[in-house]
Design an enzyme around this catalytic site. Structure first.
Site, PDB file in Angstrom:
ATOM      1  N   CYS A 190     115.678   2.912  60.803  1.00 20.36           N
ATOM      2  CA  CYS A 190     116.722   2.248  61.586  1.00 20.36           C
ATOM      3  C   CYS A 190     116.566   2.546  63.072  1.00 20.36           C
ATOM      4  O   CYS A 190     116.961   1.741  63.911  1.00 20.36           O
ATOM      5  CB  CYS A 190     118.101   2.632  61.105  1.00 20.36           C
ATOM      6  SG  CYS A 190     118.399   4.397  61.125  1.00 20.36           S
ATOM      7  N   HIS A 243     122.561   7.497  60.968  1.00 16.29           N
ATOM      8  CA  HIS A 243     122.126   6.117  60.925  1.00 16.29           C
ATOM      9  C   HIS A 243     122.274   5.512  62.318  1.00 16.29           C
ATOM     10  O   HIS A 243     123.268   5.731  63.002  1.00 16.29           O
ATOM     11  CB  HIS A 243     122.999   5.371  59.916  1.00 16.29           C
ATOM     12  CG  HIS A 243     122.599   3.947  59.730  1.00 16.29           C
ATOM     13  ND1 HIS A 243     121.307   3.557  59.494  1.00 16.29           N
ATOM     14  CD2 HIS A 243     123.327   2.808  59.771  1.00 16.29           C
ATOM     15  CE1 HIS A 243     121.254   2.251  59.384  1.00 16.29           C
ATOM     16  NE2 HIS A 243     122.463   1.761  59.545  1.00 16.29           N
TER      17      HIS A 243
END
Lengths: 525, 339
Positions: free
Chosen positions: A183, A479
């Site tokens: 990510c 994340h």
């Protein structure tokens, strides 16, 4: 004969008409030099009323100037049966029989050539080198928009389905599959593909690859833009990009979750190295000096950071300027003390940020970054003026701002004693004025002008936010997501494969880890 | 009144202003005229209306702003079965597991180089059987975690780390020690061109119960050595309906390499500067396969990466991922999940 032309020009196209037409263009329409300009100004007046303006036209058959608005040229045409006239402002040919401007291929060709010649003579106009990419021959060339050929026109008419990028269009946006904790890469890719100048560079196909093998990262970037603008809905799988980045930036390689900022710097570095083929446009000189590269990456991202070390004894200043691609800012809450700020720092609310009872702003961080720092007795600098080791203060300011400024908020602390993530909220503005942090501002401050009046007309240092990369979670695991701006005022949240619409409030309320700002006005150099 | 007649300076500034205004409006008018000419030309040449798009296309690419769907109107999380072709080994890998595969494939992970170095060193110096055992330890060290990682997911579909040697070690563990096994192991035949992804579960079961089935990392060929009966066949088959899980687990426990300690697997606690290129920790491989579920720390970098999409696909490996070998220490966890 094209439908845009007319048959009445055939009467004109006899003898030496081409040369005559050229003369008219050179003398009275396109002025390339100061003398021609003067001559045009002096001689171009209506023969009937003496007006300079009023859409002056010149008869093509004889020497007569007449204004269009007062119909003096019309009278002349009727009386003398001279059916063609040329508009002296834009060079269009008017046919009195058709009573309309006509576009004859041969005549337009001449007009275009003369215009190009005149523009080339206008050497006082310099073009910023990054825009050179958009011009076919370099300085002094007028940028012409694309026009379809007859064949293309035909094809386009037969195929009426179009994909148009409007403000409510998804083209240009695409999700990215997470390849296994990638990510961090996806967010950087989203930010880069939404950097307007970079997008324009790649969509204009300006990369000329000189690498023999298939491993050019710039080519892959180009391909990425094609994917983003393809109109496909399914998310793109950036596996080739990952492979190339890891191949060229070995220190990054490794499947583990990584830092987005680190990836950004590595990616820019590889792109910069692979851009060699595109640096030949700068007046034909190849940029051999690595410190003075002219590739698109350097054009867009490289700024200059000025570091001034002032000797406390003789007040001599030693200055160095280092290039940078990003600015890493310390945050309050880290082990290094944030407050107090520099003396003389303006307490005014710059950039319209509100101090919500003590919340830190990006401007605070920048002020701290550019404050004079006393280096202390343990770090004495050898002063050139005193020829001895003296205490000194060091101050960082911006010498040259890049077109895209990336601010990195140092949220991850890795000191010897602790490792943690600093989650202090830092408010950042939509529009940022970097003037107070420039080297030039610092000089005027030192000269006694303490309060910097914000010069509203000076647009050089105004920036707009266009991408934000956020990190959720802890140091160990987390994340990355990003917000990107499209179409001036629309924001979208990019969470790997999921792209959703976001509000400006969502963006400004987010924590912020990497902030991308784009210069509002691009000035000529 | 002509321009030339107006005095510029003087107490009366209105004249100056009027002049300024006149110049300004002339400029604006000229600019507008230029635009008119452009449009006129475009209409006459026939390309003015070219960029008009049809209603259908407009609707097709309209941004959707509804809860539960993305801007394309698609539901979230439907992209689990994407695959891509590895540029290095040309195999098809599930997209969400591409990164760990690539790391191994390129040999650039922290542990990959260590394995490779040790393998090289041992190939040069020692006899094959010894080197096999050492490498087994290496492989076991690196590929699986012990203890701390409870949510071990199926690591990845990487066949490179499977080597003939691993199957030999399993034979050892099963108690079939003896040099005979070792010597036999050198008489392999290699089949080429087997792609486990394309075989169905039945085919695979029959294949693997009769042959070794390991694909060599170097030659990419499959080993056709006839497999030993009984426990080995069970171990090597890819179906997870193994009757005696307990017995298997005790067999597999043996594979624990003695120098692995539980603390090593908690690699996230180790602290290094995330920007260092060298990552000296031994066991950070432990984080492999833990991409989702928030677990699996990296080397203390500011990390992110976990999308939870891979959790589900990891469990369903019995049919999809054809392995000649079971990833041993993680099996206990998988069994737990399956049960």
């Amino acid at each position: 004969m094209s439908p845009a032309g007319c048959s009445h020009v055939n009467g004109y196209k006899v003898d030496n008409w081409k040369q005559n037409l050229r003369v008219i263009y050179q003398c009275f329409v396109w002025s390339g030099t100061a003398e021609t300009r003067r001559r045009k100004a002096k001689s171009c007046i209506c023969h009937m009323c003496g007006a300079h303006l009023n859409r002056l036209h010149s008869c093509l058959y004889c020497v007569f100037f007449g204004c269009f608005t007062k119909k003096h040229i019309h009278e002349h045409a009727k009386n003398k049966r001279h059916n063609l006239a040329i508009d002296l402002l834009y060079g269009g040919i008017y046919c009195f029989v058709c009573q309309d401007y006509i576009y004859d291929k041969d005549m337009e060709q001449i007009a275009k050539e003369e215009q190009r010649k005149a523009w080339k003579l206008l050497s006082v106009i310099s073009v910023p080198s990054h825009l050179c990419f958009f011009m076919s021959t370099g300085i002094g060339e007028k940028y012409t928009t694309w026009e379809p050929t007859k064949r293309e026109l035909e094809l386009l008419r037969h195929n009426p389905k179009r994909r148009k990028i409007t403000t409510n269009c998804t083209i240009g946006l695409r999700g990215l599959i997470n390849l296994g904790n990638t990510c961090f890469m996806n967010c950087i890719v989203q930010a880069l593909t939404h950097t307007p100048l970079l997008r324009d560079f790649f969509l204009s196909d300006r990369h000329k690859c000189e690498m023999q093998s298939n491993s050019c990262l710039v080519c892959e970037m180009s391909q990425l833009f094609q994917e983003f603008y393809s109109g496909h809905r399914s998310p793109h799988i950036p596996f080739r990009l990952l492979h190339l980045v890891w191949t060229h930036a070995r220190h990054l390689a490794g499947y583990e979750q990584q830092d987005a900022h680190e990836f950004l710097i590595a990616a820019l570095d590889v792109l910069h190295r692979h851009c060699k083929g595109d640096t030949t446009h700068d007046n034909g000189k190849k940029a051999n000096n690595p410190n003075h590269c002219n590739c698109i990456i350097d054009q867009i991202f490289t700024g200059g950071l000025q570091s001034d070390v002032t000797c406390q004894v003789c007040h001599g200043v030693s200055t160095t300027i280092d290039p940078f691609w990003d600015i890493s800012l310390d945050l309050p809450g880290s082990s290094t003390p944030f407050w107090p700020l520099s003396p003389g720092g303006d307490g005014s609310t710059v950039n319209g940020e509100s101090h919500l009872s003590g919340s830190t702003t990006l401007t605070d961080c920048l002020r701290r970054f550019t404050r004079p720092e006393h280096l202390g007795s343990s770090a004495k600098i050898k002063c050139g003026g005193c020829h001895s080791y003296q205490e000194s203060t060091k101050q960082l300011t911006m010498k040259k701002l890049p077109i895209v400024a990336c601010f990195h908020l140092k949220r991850f602390e890795h000191s010897a004693k602790l490792r943690r993530k600093i989650t202090t909220y830092v408010s950042f503005p939509l529009e940022l004025d970097m003037t107070p942090f420039m080297a030039s501002s610092k000089e005027s401050r030192m000269n006694g002008q303490y309060q910097q009046t914000v010069d509203v007309l000076n647009n050089d240092n105004k920036y707009s936010l266009f991408a934000v990369v956020n990190h959720q979670g802890t140091l160990e695991s987390g994340h990355y997501t990003s917000f990107i701006r499209q179409h001036k005022d629309q924001w979208f949240k990019c969470d790997d494969a999921i792209i959703t619409k976001a509000s400006i409030k969502d963006v400004l309320d987010s924590e912020g880890y990497l902030l991308f700002y784009h210069k509002q006005f691009l000035e000529y150099e | 009144m002509k321009m030339e007649d107006m005095p510029l300076s003087g107490p009366d500034n209105t004249k100056l202003e009027a002049l300024v205004h006149e110049i300004y409006s002339d400029l604006v008018e000229d600019a507008c005229l230029g635009l008119c000419f452009e449009v006129h030309r475009a209409v006459k040449q026939g390309y003015f209306f070219l960029d008009e798009t049809d209603q259908e296309s407009m609707k097709e690419f309209e941004i959707v702003d509804q809860p539960g769907v993305d801007i394309f109107g698609q539901v979230y999380n439907q992209w689990k079965n994407k695959e891509c072709e590895c540029p290095n080994c040309k195999r098809f890998i599930a997209a969400s597991r591409f990164a760990p595969h690539l790391e191994k494939c390129l040999g650039m992970g922290r542990n990959s180089s260590r394995i490779a170095n040790r393998r090289l060193a041992s190939n040069n110096n020692m006899s094959k059987s010894e080197s096999d055992q050492e490498d087994n330890d290496d492989l076991n060290d690196n590929d699986w975690s012990y203890g701390a990682e409870k949510k071990a997911k199926k690591r990845k579909s990487d066949k490179n780390t499977n080597s003939p040697r691993r199957s030999k070690s399993l034979k050892h563990k099963n108690g079939d020690l003896g040099s005979s096994v070792n010597t036999e192991s050198y008489k392999y035949n290699y089949n080429t061109g087997i792609n486990y992804e394309t075989l169905g579960p039945d085919e695979l079961r029959s294949l693997l119960t009769t042959q070794c089935g390991v694909i060599s990392e170097h030659t990419k060929k499959m080993c056709t050595r006839p497999s030993l009966p009984d426990g080995d066949a069970v171990v090597e088959s890819d179906s997870y309906d193994i009757p005696d899980g307990q017995a298997l687990m005790s067999r597999l426990q043996w594979e624990d390499s003695p120098d692995i300690s539980p603390t090593d697997s908690a690699s996230s606690k180790a602290s290094t500067n995330h920007s260092d290129s060298r990552r000296p920790k031994k066991k950070k491989r432990a984080s492999l396969g833990l991409n989702s579920s928030g677990g699996g720390g990296g080397s203390g970098c500011p990390i992110g990466g976990g999308s939870s999409s891979s959790s589900q696909s990891n469990i369903s490996l019995s049919t999809k991922k054809k392995r000649p070998k079971l990833p041993a220490p993680s099996i206990p966890n998988i069994y737990d999940d399956l049960n």
